[in-house]
Write a protein that holds these residues in place. Structure first.
Motif, PDB file in Angstrom:
ATOM      1  N   ALA A  74       0.901  -1.018  -0.001  1.00  0.00           N
ATOM      2  CA  ALA A  74      -0.117  -0.528  -0.015  1.00  0.00           C
ATOM      3  C   ALA A  74       0.896   1.437   0.258  1.00  0.00           C
ATOM      4  N   PHE A  75       1.799   0.936   0.829  1.00  0.00           N
ATOM      5  CA  PHE A  75       2.678   2.158   1.083  1.00  0.00           C
ATOM      6  C   PHE A  75       3.474   2.243  -0.491  1.00  0.00           C
ATOM      7  N   GLY A  76       3.755   1.973  -1.177  1.00  0.00           N
ATOM      8  CA  GLY A  76       3.984   1.248  -2.633  1.00  0.00           C
ATOM      9  C   GLY A  76       2.998   2.047  -3.756  1.00  0.00           C
ATOM     10  N   LEU A  77       2.316   1.875  -3.567  1.00  0.00           N
ATOM     11  CA  LEU A  77       1.244   2.205  -4.329  1.00  0.00           C
ATOM     12  C   LEU A  77       0.576   3.952  -4.383  1.00  0.00           C
ATOM     13  N   GLY A  78       0.752   4.320  -3.002  1.00  0.00           N
ATOM     14  CA  GLY A  78       1.493   5.910  -2.715  1.00  0.00           C
ATOM     15  C   GLY A  78       1.945   6.559  -3.120  1.00  0.00           C
ATOM     16  N   LEU A  79       2.996   5.308  -2.924  1.00  0.00           N
ATOM     17  CA  LEU A  79       4.564   6.377  -3.449  1.00  0.00           C
ATOM     18  C   LEU A  79       4.311   6.846  -4.699  1.00  0.00           C
ATOM     19  N   SER A  80       3.399   5.730  -5.994  1.00  0.00           N
ATOM     20  CA  SER A  80       3.261   6.387  -7.391  1.00  0.00           C
ATOM     21  C   SER A  80       2.139   7.111  -7.514  1.00  0.00           C
ATOM     22  N   ASP A  81       1.114   7.204  -6.857  1.00  0.00           N
ATOM     23  CA  ASP A  81       0.108   8.315  -7.273  1.00  0.00           C
ATOM     24  C   ASP A  81      -0.069   8.929  -6.455  1.00  0.00           C
ATOM     25  N   GLY A  82       0.803   9.257  -5.089  1.00  0.00           N
ATOM     26  CA  GLY A  82       0.748  10.353  -5.228  1.00  0.00           C
ATOM     27  C   GLY A  82       2.183  11.444  -5.954  1.00  0.00           C
ATOM     28  N   SER A  83       2.522  11.016  -7.033  1.00  0.00           N
ATOM     29  CA  SER A  83       3.685  11.355  -7.473  1.00  0.00           C
ATOM     30  C   SER A  83       3.290  12.233  -8.821  1.00  0.00           C
ATOM     31  N   VAL A  84       2.479  11.540  -8.802  1.00  0.00           N
ATOM     32  CA  VAL A  84       1.819  12.155 -10.621  1.00  0.00           C
ATOM     33  C   VAL A  84       1.623  13.911 -10.455  1.00  0.00           C
ATOM     34  N   GLY A  85       0.560  14.507  -9.357  1.00  0.00           N
ATOM     35  CA  GLY A  85       0.811  15.230  -9.383  1.00  0.00           C
ATOM     36  C   GLY A  85       1.861  16.920  -9.550  1.00  0.00           C
ATOM     37  N   VAL A  86       2.661  15.870  -8.702  1.00  0.00           N
ATOM     38  CA  VAL A  86       4.456  16.869  -8.714  1.00  0.00           C
ATOM     39  C   VAL A  86       4.967  16.831 -10.285  1.00  0.00           C
ATOM     40  N   LEU A  87       4.754  15.981 -10.812  1.00  0.00           N
ATOM     41  CA  LEU A  87       5.524  15.632 -12.217  1.00  0.00           C
ATOM     42  C   LEU A  87       4.847  15.836 -13.205  1.00  0.00           C
ATOM     43  N   LEU A  88       3.793  15.683 -13.149  1.00  0.00           N
ATOM     44  CA  LEU A  88       2.813  16.227 -14.168  1.00  0.00           C
ATOM     45  C   LEU A  88       3.157  17.617 -14.963  1.00  0.00           C
ATOM     46  N   ASN A  89       3.237  18.365 -14.737  1.00  0.00           N
ATOM     47  CA  ASN A  89       4.056  19.190 -14.680  1.00  0.00           C
ATOM     48  C   ASN A  89       5.474  19.167 -15.418  1.00  0.00           C
ATOM     49  N   TYR A  90       6.103  18.749 -15.423  1.00  0.00           N
ATOM     50  CA  TYR A  90       7.775  18.128 -15.813  1.00  0.00           C
ATOM     51  C   TYR A  90       7.686  17.066 -16.953  1.00  0.00           C
ATOM     52  N   ILE A  91       6.244  16.139 -17.135  1.00  0.00           N
ATOM     53  CA  ILE A  91       5.829  15.183 -17.996  1.00  0.00           C
ATOM     54  C   ILE A  91       4.955  16.118 -19.232  1.00  0.00           C
ATOM     55  N   GLU A  92       4.728  16.820 -19.140  1.00  0.00           N
ATOM     56  CA  GLU A  92       4.412  17.862 -19.998  1.00  0.00           C
ATOM     57  C   GLU A  92       5.113  18.612 -20.786  1.00  0.00           C
ATOM     58  N   ILE A  93       6.005  19.507 -19.760  1.00  0.00           N
ATOM     59  CA  ILE A  93       7.603  19.592 -20.563  1.00  0.00           C
ATOM     60  C   ILE A  93       7.690  19.123 -21.224  1.00  0.00           C
TER      61      ILE A  93
END
Length: 471
Positions: A74-93
């Protein structure tokens, strides 16, 4: 004379019968050789009743390791889901894509969940709990692909494998832990660890990108967690789950023998159950709102409220930390004092209130507080829902895994589809739609929760009967 074990009783089956509905006893038969006075040997069947106790944190003893394994996952899944919002801008760039194209990541993830839901009957019949290991392997495939930072379609495919892996594991872990003694506490720990992973994910991801490390290398951290989880899962659920068999036998209903052709499939039966659909739609809107809030709140603060500091990524951590606190601290307390049904009615209402305050008050310090409070209120809702439908037997036990698989598939589809729609609308209207979308979605969640059967309700008459049915 032999000494009698106080925890084991036996009797000749033709003299006394035991109630097969006793939940905390394991009944099996053994042959008993009796020598009669005429010199003949007679074999009688003896029923042996063993008091195995409730399924708990330490009964059987290996359960503690199983629970720890589930918490790491569950901790690992949270790491994955919780990071998308922060990394999304860098993925878009990096890929030069818009909000709507970036949202395909969530859509691909949802497709994985949907496929698992369609195949859940087959998976359950052939693998049972052992399918958790298959889910971990699928998740490892995701983080291997995404961590390469390859072309965008490769990343999208990676998120699909992540949906397959999470779809399998979420249902199995929820049902296993939902049947433990003190299930609301255990579910609070499980979903709290998810929230903890989602809380530290923005901190780690922000630290990575601020240090000049490419966004995709963050997923190597998540990959490491899932490698550990896969090893633990093999040890606890593949190689050595026989100690759970007595409780599995108890959960099988006593049915008359019928031909295989006349027995309906479990999937068909699950889909005919009203609670399966209400709970599925409930989780669809709940998880969609939860993920959309956490995934787009950073974009909302940057593009609509014009907070340009890179550290606004830490605000998302406040949301996820609040969600974690709610799950770890408040779940059991609310369940004990108010009950799951009343507790969720209050929590969902307060979540909408704090989101509304975030939307109408344009002050960064106040936004931090209201966003965190929203997370606290949102946190306990999911584990209370699972405890309500599994522990209170709203869903028949024989179809519980199938029903929860369908429910979690809907939930994670909502957790992908609704953020996708929010991104799509934001592309044409503006990022301000993030919070209104959350409020509207959570309102549907509240309506669906009220439509679930009330286990405390007894039919009566009078003007207050409708209120009693709801409350």
């Amino acid at each position: 004379m032999t000494e009698r074990n106080p925890f084991v009783s036996s009797s000749v089956s033709r003299v006394e019968e035991y109630d097969l509905s006793v939940e905390l006893q394991s009944i099996h038969t053994t042959p008993n050789v009796v020598h009669t006075s005429n010199g003949k040997t007679q074999v009688e069947t003896v029923s042996v009743v063993e008091d195995i106790g409730p399924l708990s944190f330490t009964n059987p003893p290996k359960n503690l390791f199983r629970i720890i394994t589930s918490l790491i996952w569950a901790f690992g899944l949270g790491l994955s889901d919780g990071s998308v919002g922060v990394l999304l801008n860098y993925i878009e760039i990096q890929y030069r894509i818009s909000y709507s194209v970036a949202s395909i990541l969530w859509l691909s993830n949802a497709l994985g969940f949907i496929i698992v839901a369609l195949l859940s009957d087959v998976i359950q019949k052939r693998l049972g709990r052992k399918s958790i290991f298959l889910g971990c392997l699928s998740s490892i495939m995701m983080y291997t692909l995404v961590s390469t930072g390859s072309k965008y379609p490769v990343v999208v495919i990676g998120f699909f494998f992540g949906g397959v892996g999470a779809g399998i594991c979420v249902a199995q872990y929820n049902v296993f832990i939902g049947r433990l003694e003190k299930s609301s506490t255990a579910l609070g720990y499980l979903h709290g660890c998810y929230g903890l992973g989602a809380s530290v994910a923005p901190l780690i991801a922000t630290a990575f990108v601020e240090a000049g490390i490419k966004w995709n290398f963050f997923y190597l951290v998540v990959l490491g967690v899932f490698l550990i989880s896969a090893v633990n899962t093999y040890i606890s659920f593949v190689h050595g789950e026989d100690d759970l068999k007595p409780w599995d036998d108890e959960q099988q209903p006593q049915q008359p023998q019928t031909s295989e052709a006349k027995q309906p499939g479990l999937m068909k039966e699950a889909l005919k159950t009203k609670v399966t659909w209400f709970s599925s739609l409930f989780v669809f809107f709940y998880q969609g709102a939860e993920v959309a809030f956490g995934g787009w709140i950073t974009t909302y603060l940057r593009d609509y409220r014009h907070h340009t500091n890179a550290s606004i990524g830490y605000v998302a951590s406040g949301y996820w930390f609040g969600l974690t606190f709610g799950r770890l601290v408040l779940t059991r307390l609310i369940h004990k004092l108010l009950g799951a049904r009343r507790g969720n009615c209050i929590l969902i209402t307060l979540s909408m209130l704090f989101a509304l305050l975030t939307w109408v008050i344009s002050s960064f310090p106040i936004e931090i507080v209201t966003i965190t409070l929203s997370g606290i209120m949102i946190g306990p809702v999911y584990p209370l829902m699972i405890s309500y439908i599994v522990s209170d037997d709203l869903i028949p036990r024989k179809i519980a895994v199938i029903s929860v698989t369908v429910t979690t598939a809907f939930g994670s589809s909502g957790g992908a589809l609704i953020p996708f729609l929010v991104g799509l609308i934001s592309q044409f209207v503006g990022a301000y739609v993030v919070l209104p979308s959350f409020i509207v979605t959570f309102f549907f969640t509240l309506c669906l929760w009220i439509l679930l059967p009330n286990t405390r309700y007894t039919k009566g008459t009078g003007k207050v009967d409708i209120f009693k049915r709801i409350w």
